[in-house]
Design a protein around this motif. Structure first.
Motif, PDB file in Angstrom:
ATOM      1  N   ILE A  35      41.357  24.598  26.689  1.00 42.28           N
ATOM      2  CA  ILE A  35      39.911  25.259  26.285  1.00 42.28           C
ATOM      3  C   ILE A  35      39.397  24.420  25.027  1.00 42.28           C
ATOM      4  N   GLY A  36      40.017  24.581  23.362  1.00 41.25           N
ATOM      5  CA  GLY A  36      39.303  23.897  22.139  1.00 41.25           C
ATOM      6  C   GLY A  36      39.333  23.134  22.719  1.00 41.25           C
ATOM      7  N   TRP A  37      39.663  22.106  23.469  1.00 45.52           N
ATOM      8  CA  TRP A  37      39.306  19.940  23.694  1.00 45.52           C
ATOM      9  C   TRP A  37      37.532  20.433  23.997  1.00 45.52           C
ATOM     10  N   LEU A  38      37.365  21.829  25.115  1.00 46.53           N
ATOM     11  CA  LEU A  38      36.350  21.058  25.953  1.00 46.53           C
ATOM     12  C   LEU A  38      35.056  21.770  24.809  1.00 46.53           C
ATOM     13  N   ARG A  39      35.547  23.014  24.075  1.00 46.05           N
ATOM     14  CA  ARG A  39      34.653  23.542  23.511  1.00 46.05           C
ATOM     15  C   ARG A  39      34.411  22.311  22.710  1.00 46.05           C
ATOM     16  N   ASP A  40      35.216  21.354  21.765  1.00 44.69           N
ATOM     17  CA  ASP A  40      34.991  20.595  20.421  1.00 44.69           C
ATOM     18  C   ASP A  40      34.530  19.349  21.105  1.00 44.69           C
ATOM     19  N   THR A  41      33.881  19.026  22.612  1.00 46.06           N
ATOM     20  CA  THR A  41      34.074  17.504  22.853  1.00 46.06           C
ATOM     21  C   THR A  41      32.176  17.906  24.064  1.00 46.06           C
ATOM     22  N   PHE A  42      32.557  19.356  24.660  1.00 44.33           N
ATOM     23  CA  PHE A  42      31.387  19.425  25.413  1.00 44.33           C
ATOM     24  C   PHE A  42      30.509  20.570  24.250  1.00 44.33           C
ATOM     25  N   PRO A  43      29.841  20.461  22.403  1.00 50.18           N
ATOM     26  CA  PRO A  43      29.193  21.311  22.339  1.00 50.18           C
ATOM     27  C   PRO A  43      27.788  21.839  22.852  1.00 50.18           C
ATOM     28  N   GLU A  44      27.255  23.205  22.530  1.00 58.24           N
ATOM     29  CA  GLU A  44      25.775  23.393  23.295  1.00 58.24           C
ATOM     30  C   GLU A  44      24.911  21.908  22.949  1.00 58.24           C
ATOM     31  N   PRO A  45      24.045  21.459  24.031  1.00 56.02           N
ATOM     32  CA  PRO A  45      23.618  20.688  23.972  1.00 56.02           C
ATOM     33  C   PRO A  45      22.201  21.130  22.949  1.00 56.02           C
ATOM     34  N   ARG A  46      21.571  20.258  22.499  1.00 57.31           N
ATOM     35  CA  ARG A  46      20.540  20.510  21.603  1.00 57.31           C
ATOM     36  C   ARG A  46      19.558  20.014  22.507  1.00 57.31           C
ATOM     37  N   ASN A  47      18.185  20.454  21.477  1.00 57.24           N
ATOM     38  CA  ASN A  47      16.613  19.839  22.523  1.00 57.24           C
ATOM     39  C   ASN A  47      16.342  18.892  23.513  1.00 57.24           C
ATOM     40  N   ASP A  48      16.719  17.802  22.528  1.00 55.47           N
ATOM     41  CA  ASP A  48      16.616  16.491  22.892  1.00 55.47           C
ATOM     42  C   ASP A  48      18.141  16.130  23.870  1.00 55.47           C
ATOM     43  N   SER A  49      18.386  16.888  24.498  1.00 55.27           N
ATOM     44  CA  SER A  49      20.012  16.215  25.393  1.00 55.27           C
ATOM     45  C   SER A  49      19.058  15.859  26.331  1.00 55.27           C
ATOM     46  N   THR A  50      19.398  15.156  27.427  1.00 51.32           N
ATOM     47  CA  THR A  50      20.144  14.550  28.898  1.00 51.32           C
ATOM     48  C   THR A  50      20.170  15.840  29.329  1.00 51.32           C
ATOM     49  N   GLU A  51      19.526  15.334  31.215  1.00 45.75           N
ATOM     50  CA  GLU A  51      20.072  16.610  31.292  1.00 45.75           C
ATOM     51  C   GLU A  51      21.684  16.006  32.287  1.00 45.75           C
ATOM     52  N   VAL A  52      21.494  15.150  32.672  1.00 42.08           N
ATOM     53  CA  VAL A  52      23.778  14.699  32.065  1.00 42.08           C
ATOM     54  C   VAL A  52      24.284  15.549  30.806  1.00 42.08           C
ATOM     55  N   GLU A  53      24.300  15.139  29.586  1.00 42.45           N
ATOM     56  CA  GLU A  53      24.720  16.078  28.865  1.00 42.45           C
ATOM     57  C   GLU A  53      24.558  17.505  28.662  1.00 42.45           C
ATOM     58  N   ARG A  54      23.173  18.362  29.388  1.00 42.70           N
ATOM     59  CA  ARG A  54      23.537  19.578  29.985  1.00 42.70           C
ATOM     60  C   ARG A  54      23.909  19.684  31.242  1.00 42.70           C
ATOM     61  N   ILE A  55      23.941  19.172  31.915  1.00 38.05           N
ATOM     62  CA  ILE A  55      25.409  19.520  33.139  1.00 38.05           C
ATOM     63  C   ILE A  55      26.360  19.330  33.083  1.00 38.05           C
ATOM     64  N   GLN A  56      27.061  18.679  31.712  1.00 42.99           N
ATOM     65  CA  GLN A  56      28.660  18.653  32.115  1.00 42.99           C
ATOM     66  C   GLN A  56      28.757  19.778  30.388  1.00 42.99           C
ATOM     67  N   TYR A  57      27.583  20.080  29.847  1.00 39.10           N
ATOM     68  CA  TYR A  57      27.884  21.659  28.877  1.00 39.10           C
ATOM     69  C   TYR A  57      28.287  22.276  29.890  1.00 39.10           C
ATOM     70  N   ALA A  58      27.427  22.260  31.059  1.00 41.32           N
ATOM     71  CA  ALA A  58      27.056  24.056  31.935  1.00 41.32           C
ATOM     72  C   ALA A  58      28.774  24.103  32.119  1.00 41.32           C
ATOM     73  N   TRP A  59      29.409  22.592  32.764  1.00 45.25           N
ATOM     74  CA  TRP A  59      30.264  22.135  33.516  1.00 45.25           C
ATOM     75  C   TRP A  59      31.407  22.969  32.234  1.00 45.25           C
ATOM     76  N   ALA A  60      31.599  22.212  32.225  1.00 44.93           N
ATOM     77  CA  ALA A  60      32.456  22.822  30.469  1.00 44.93           C
ATOM     78  C   ALA A  60      32.341  24.270  30.416  1.00 44.93           C
ATOM     79  N   TYR A  61      31.294  25.027  29.697  1.00 51.62           N
ATOM     80  CA  TYR A  61      30.963  26.377  29.984  1.00 51.62           C
ATOM     81  C   TYR A  61      31.617  27.141  31.408  1.00 51.62           C
TER      82      TYR A  61
END
Length: 97
Positions: A35-61
Motif C-alpha cells: 500500500i505504501g507503494w501506491l501512496r508514493d506513486t500516486f500522490p494527491e492530484p494538484r489543481n493542474d492534474s490531467t483527467e487521467v492522473e485524477r482517475i489513476q489517483y482515484a483507483w489507487a486510493y
C-alpha cells in the motif's frame, strides 16, 4: 454476472497494472503490492492534474481503502491486484446495457 463475480487464477499482474495505471510496482508478490507503494506513486492530484492522473489517483486510493480497511491482509500493508480488475468491469458497464 460472471463479469463481476469471476475470479482470476493467474494473470500478468504487471501488464494489467500498467494498462490501467501506467506504472508497474517493483515488487509484486503473489498478485499483491504494498500500500505504501501506491501512496508514493500516486500522490494527491494538484489543481493542474490531467483527467487521467485524477482517475489513476482515484483507483489507487480505492485500492488503499480496500487493502487497508475493507479487505486487509494480516499485515494491513498489502493489497491484492485482483481488485484492480473490478475497475475494468466498471469501465465496461456502459456496454452491458
Amino acid at each position: 454476472m460472471s463479469l463481476l463475480t469471476g475470479s482470476i487464477q493467474s494473470a500478468d499482474w504487471g501488464a494489467i497494472y500498467y494498462d490501467l495505471l501506467s506504472a508497474i510496482p517493483d515488487n509484486i508478490c503473489g498478485g499483491q503490492i504494498e500500500i505504501g507503494w501506491l501512496r508514493d506513486t500516486f500522490p494527491e492530484p494538484r489543481n493542474d492534474s490531467t483527467e487521467v492522473e485524477r482517475i489513476q489517483y482515484a483507483w489507487a486510493y480505492i485500492l488503499k481503502i480496500i487493502g487497508g480497511y475493507l479487505m486487509p491482509d494480516l499485515s494491513r500493508n498489502l493489497v491484492h491486484l485482483r481488485w484492480l480488475l473490478k475497475f475494468v468491469d466498471f469501465i465496461a458497464t456502459d456496454e452491458l446495457s
